[in-house]
Design a protein around this motif. Structure first.
Motif, mmCIF file in Angstrom:
data_model
loop_
_atom_site.group_PDB
_atom_site.id
_atom_site.type_symbol
_atom_site.label_atom_id
_atom_site.label_comp_id
_atom_site.label_asym_id
_atom_site.label_seq_id
_atom_site.Cartn_x
_atom_site.Cartn_y
_atom_site.Cartn_z
ATOM 1 N N ARG A 194 -3.329 16.187 18.745
ATOM 2 C CA ARG A 194 -3.024 16.707 20.082
ATOM 3 C C ARG A 194 -3.801 17.989 20.408
ATOM 4 O O ARG A 194 -4.331 18.144 21.515
ATOM 5 C CB ARG A 194 -1.517 16.973 20.186
ATOM 6 C CG ARG A 194 -1.026 17.382 21.551
ATOM 7 C CD ARG A 194 0.457 17.715 21.498
ATOM 8 N NE ARG A 194 1.251 16.558 21.112
ATOM 9 C CZ ARG A 194 1.769 15.688 21.983
ATOM 10 N NH1 ARG A 194 1.592 15.883 23.278
ATOM 11 N NH2 ARG A 194 2.465 14.660 21.567
ATOM 12 N N ALA A 195 -3.893 18.891 19.413
ATOM 13 C CA ALA A 195 -4.560 20.169 19.673
ATOM 14 C C ALA A 195 -6.041 19.941 19.955
ATOM 15 O O ALA A 195 -6.614 20.501 20.900
ATOM 16 C CB ALA A 195 -4.378 21.096 18.472
ATOM 17 N N ALA A 196 -6.665 19.076 19.132
ATOM 18 C CA ALA A 196 -8.098 18.816 19.316
ATOM 19 C C ALA A 196 -8.342 18.112 20.663
ATOM 20 O O ALA A 196 -9.291 18.434 21.381
ATOM 21 C CB ALA A 196 -8.615 17.963 18.166
ATOM 22 N N LEU A 197 -7.463 17.188 20.996
ATOM 23 C CA LEU A 197 -7.616 16.454 22.255
ATOM 24 C C LEU A 197 -7.422 17.395 23.455
ATOM 25 O O LEU A 197 -8.149 17.311 24.451
ATOM 26 C CB LEU A 197 -6.588 15.319 22.289
ATOM 27 C CG LEU A 197 -6.781 14.234 23.342
ATOM 28 C CD1 LEU A 197 -8.130 13.543 23.197
ATOM 29 C CD2 LEU A 197 -5.660 13.188 23.227
ATOM 30 N N SER A 198 -6.477 18.310 23.319
ATOM 31 C CA SER A 198 -6.242 19.281 24.402
ATOM 32 C C SER A 198 -7.496 20.123 24.644
ATOM 33 O O SER A 198 -7.837 20.443 25.784
ATOM 34 C CB SER A 198 -5.063 20.196 24.066
ATOM 35 O OG SER A 198 -3.900 19.434 23.940
ATOM 36 N N ILE A 258 -0.073 2.842 19.346
ATOM 37 C CA ILE A 258 1.000 3.312 20.242
ATOM 38 C C ILE A 258 1.048 4.848 20.266
ATOM 39 O O ILE A 258 0.992 5.462 21.331
ATOM 40 C CB ILE A 258 2.386 2.762 19.808
ATOM 41 C CG1 ILE A 258 2.347 1.228 19.718
ATOM 42 C CG2 ILE A 258 3.488 3.264 20.730
ATOM 43 C CD1 ILE A 258 2.437 0.484 21.004
ATOM 44 N N THR A 259 1.106 5.460 19.084
ATOM 45 C CA THR A 259 1.188 6.932 19.051
ATOM 46 C C THR A 259 -0.053 7.548 19.673
ATOM 47 O O THR A 259 0.028 8.530 20.409
ATOM 48 C CB THR A 259 1.340 7.445 17.598
ATOM 49 O OG1 THR A 259 2.377 6.698 16.987
ATOM 50 C CG2 THR A 259 1.691 8.911 17.546
ATOM 51 N N GLY A 260 -1.206 6.946 19.366
ATOM 52 C CA GLY A 260 -2.461 7.457 19.930
ATOM 53 C C GLY A 260 -2.414 7.435 21.449
ATOM 54 O O GLY A 260 -2.768 8.416 22.117
ATOM 55 N N THR A 261 -1.951 6.325 22.003
ATOM 56 C CA THR A 261 -1.923 6.202 23.468
ATOM 57 C C THR A 261 -0.938 7.194 24.076
ATOM 58 O O THR A 261 -1.233 7.843 25.087
ATOM 59 C CB THR A 261 -1.559 4.756 23.875
ATOM 60 O OG1 THR A 261 -2.520 3.868 23.301
ATOM 61 C CG2 THR A 261 -1.554 4.591 25.384
ATOM 62 N N ILE A 262 0.239 7.336 23.455
ATOM 63 C CA ILE A 262 1.242 8.248 24.027
ATOM 64 C C ILE A 262 0.741 9.697 23.984
ATOM 65 O O ILE A 262 0.848 10.433 24.962
ATOM 66 C CB ILE A 262 2.609 8.093 23.313
ATOM 67 C CG1 ILE A 262 3.179 6.702 23.644
ATOM 68 C CG2 ILE A 262 3.579 9.200 23.736
ATOM 69 C CD1 ILE A 262 4.472 6.363 22.942
ATOM 70 N N THR A 263 0.140 10.074 22.861
ATOM 71 C CA THR A 263 -0.406 11.440 22.772
ATOM 72 C C THR A 263 -1.451 11.658 23.866
ATOM 73 O O THR A 263 -1.441 12.665 24.578
ATOM 74 C CB THR A 263 -1.033 11.678 21.375
ATOM 75 O OG1 THR A 263 -0.056 11.380 20.397
ATOM 76 C CG2 THR A 263 -1.513 13.108 21.206
ATOM 77 N N LEU A 264 -2.329 10.677 24.009
ATOM 78 C CA LEU A 264 -3.389 10.775 25.032
ATOM 79 C C LEU A 264 -2.777 10.918 26.433
ATOM 80 O O LEU A 264 -3.189 11.790 27.217
ATOM 81 C CB LEU A 264 -4.261 9.517 24.938
ATOM 82 C CG LEU A 264 -5.321 9.303 26.009
ATOM 83 C CD1 LEU A 264 -6.368 10.425 25.983
ATOM 84 C CD2 LEU A 264 -6.033 7.950 25.791
ATOM 85 N N LEU A 265 -1.780 10.098 26.733
ATOM 86 C CA LEU A 265 -1.164 10.140 28.072
ATOM 87 C C LEU A 265 -0.485 11.485 28.320
ATOM 88 O O LEU A 265 -0.569 12.045 29.423
ATOM 89 C CB LEU A 265 -0.155 9.000 28.233
ATOM 90 C CG LEU A 265 -0.769 7.594 28.308
ATOM 91 C CD1 LEU A 265 0.326 6.531 28.167
ATOM 92 C CD2 LEU A 265 -1.544 7.396 29.614
#
Ligand code: NAD
Ligand code: WQD
Length: 337
Positions: free
Chosen positions: A62-66, A101-108
Motif C-alpha cells: 500500500r505504501a509503495a502504491l500510494s 482479491i487483496t491486490g485489487t482491494i488495496t489498489l481500489l
C-alpha cells in the motif's frame, strides 16, 4: 491520459502499453515481475518509440502504491496484475485469493484515496461458468466459476459492481477476454511462460521449437466438428486495441460496462495445431489424450456489444495469430543461442 497499468510487463499488459503509447497516452507501469521480465519494458519503449515510467513494486504494498499516486496524476488504471494459472489455483487457492482479491482491494482503496475513479479490469470468459449456452452474451448470469482463479474474476467483478453502486462517480469497464494468443508483429514482445505451458498455443510453440516432443490433445470425442475442444482465440494486439477503446468509453461514461473481447468465431485444437504447422513450416506431432478435468467442449463470444458500444472488432485471423506467435518464439530461440 495518464494511465497506470498494473501488470504492464506481462503478456496482455505489454501489448496494451504499446497500443496506449501509440494512441497518445502516457503510461506508468506497476509490476512486481512475478511472471514477467524487466526487458519487456525496454521492448515496449523500443516498439512505441516513447518512454514509460516503471515502478517495480507489488500492488499489495500500500505504501509503495500510494507513492506512485503521490508522484503522478493518474487519470485511469488498467488492472492486469494477478495470477492466472487455473491448475495452480486449484492446488493453491489462498495464493490466488491473496494476490488477486487483496491486490485489487488495496489498489481500489488507494485509487479512492487519490480521487482516481476510472478502472479497466481484466476479466475473463471464465466468469460465464459451465452452464451458459454459447455464444456467451454479457447479459448472461456470471455467478458460477469452476476453479479458484475463475472465482477471483467473478468476485472482483462483483466488488467493482458494488463499488460503483455505492460510489456513482466511478467509471469501470469489465473486459471479458476469450483466449488471447499471438504476439506483437515486431517479434519483440509475446507470451513467454516459465516451465511446461498449460495453455494450448504456448505448448504448441514448444513442440514447434523441438523443446517438447508432441502435443497432448485433451479429448477428441466432444460434440464439436472434429471432436476436439473449440475456443475463441483472439490476437493479443486486437485485445490490446480493445483496451484503448474501453478507456475512451470509460472516460465518457460513469458506471459499469461489461463487455466481451473475442472474435465471435470458434476454432478447434486441431485447427490451431494445423495453422501453427503452416506458420512454422513443418508438421507437429500430437497424441490424443483423455479430456482435461474442468474443460468445456466449446465456447466463443457474442461480439455485438463491443462493436456497438466501443466501435471495436477483432481483425486478425488464426493464420496471423500463429504467424506472429511463431515469429516471436523463433526470435527468442535465436537470441538464446
Ligand atoms: P501475465 O502473467 O503475463 O501478466 C500479469 C502481470 O502481473 C505479470 O507481469 C506479473 O508479474 C504481474 N503481477 C502479478 N501479481 C502482481 C502483483 N501483486 N503486483 C504487481 N504485479 C503483479 O498474464 P496475462 O496473460 O498478461 O494476463 C493479464 C490479466 O488478464 C490477468 O489478470 C489475467 O487473469 C487476465 N486474463 C488473462 C487471460 C489469458 O488467457 N492470458 C484470459 C483472461 C483474463
Ligand atoms: C484451449 C483448448 C484444451 C492444452 C484458459 C483458462 C481461461 C483463460 C484462458 C484466463 C482446450 C486444449 C490445451 C494442451 C490441449 N484464462 N488443450 N492440449 O482452457 O480455454 O482457457 O486460458 O482467464 O480462464 O481456463 O485455454 O489454452 O488451456 O486450452 O488439447 O496441452 O486447448 O483442452 O480445448 P482454456 P487453454
Amino acid at each position: 491520459m495518464n494511465v497506470l497499468v498494473t501488470g504492464g510487463a506481462g503478456f496482455i499488459g505489454s501489448h496494451t502499453c504499446v497500443e496506449l503509447l501509440e494512441n497518445g497516452h502516457d503510461v506508468i507501469i506497476v509490476d512486481n515481475f512475478s511472471n514477467s521480465k524487466q526487458i519487456c519494458v525496454e521492448r515496449i519503449e523500443q516498439i512505441a518509440g516513447k518512454k514509460v515510467q516503471l515502478y517495480s513494486i507489488d500492488i499489495r504494498d500500500r505504501a509503495a502504491l500510494s507513492r506512485v499516486f503521490e508522484e503522478n496524476s493518474v487519470d485511469c488504471v488498467i488492472h492486469f496484475a494477478g495470477y492466472k494459472a487455473v491448475g495452480e489455483s486449484v492446488k493453491l487457492p489462498l495464493k490466488y485469493y491473496q494476490n488477486n482479491i487483496t491486490g485489487t482491494i488495496t489498489l481500489l482503496e488507494v485509487m479512492e484515496q487519490y480521487g482516481c475513479r476510472m478502472m479497466v479490469f481484466s476479466s475473463s470468459a471464465t466468469v460465464y461458468g459451465p452452464e451458459n449456452p454459447i455464444p456467451y452474451v454479457e447479459t448472461m448470469k456470471t455467478n458460477e466459476a469452476t476453479n479458484p482463479y475463475g472465482w477471483t474474476k467473478v468476485m472482483i467483478e462483483q466488488i467493482l459492481r458494488d463499488l460503483s453502486a455505492a460510489q456513482p462517480a466511478w467509471s469501470i469497464a469489465l473486459l471479458r477476454y476469450f483466449n488471447p494468443i499471438g504476439a506483437h508483429p515486431s517479434g519483440l514482445i509475446g507470451e513467454d511462460p516459465q516451465g511446461i505451458p498449460n495453455n494450448l498455443v504456448p505448448y504448441i510453440a514448444k513442440v514447434a521449437t523441438g523443446e517438447l516432443e508432441s502435443l497432448g490433445v485433451f479429448g477428441n470425442d466432444y460434440d464439436t466438428p472434429d471432436g476436439t475442444g473449440v475456443r475463441d482465440y483472439i490476437h493479443v494486439v486486437d485485445l490490446a486495441a480493445g483496451h484503448v477503446k474501453a478507456l475512451d468509453y470509460a472516460a465518457r461514461h460513469k458506471g459499469v460496462l461489461e463487455v466481451n473481447l473475442g472474435t465471435g468465431r470458434g476454432s478447434s485444437v486441431l485447427e490451431i495445431l494445423h495453422a501453427y504447422e503452416r506458420a512454422c513450416g513443418h508438421e507437429l506431432a500430437y497424441q490424443i489424450k483423455p479430456r482435461r478435468a474442468g474443460d468445456l467442449p466449446a465456447f466463443y463470444a457474442d461480439t455485438t456489444k463491443a462493436k456497438e458500444l466501443l466501435g471495436w472488432e477483432a481483425r486478425f485471423t488464426i493464420e496471423e495469430m500463429c504467424r506472429d506467435s511463431w515469429n516471436f518464439v523463433k526470435r527468442q530461440m535465436e537470441e538464446a543461442e
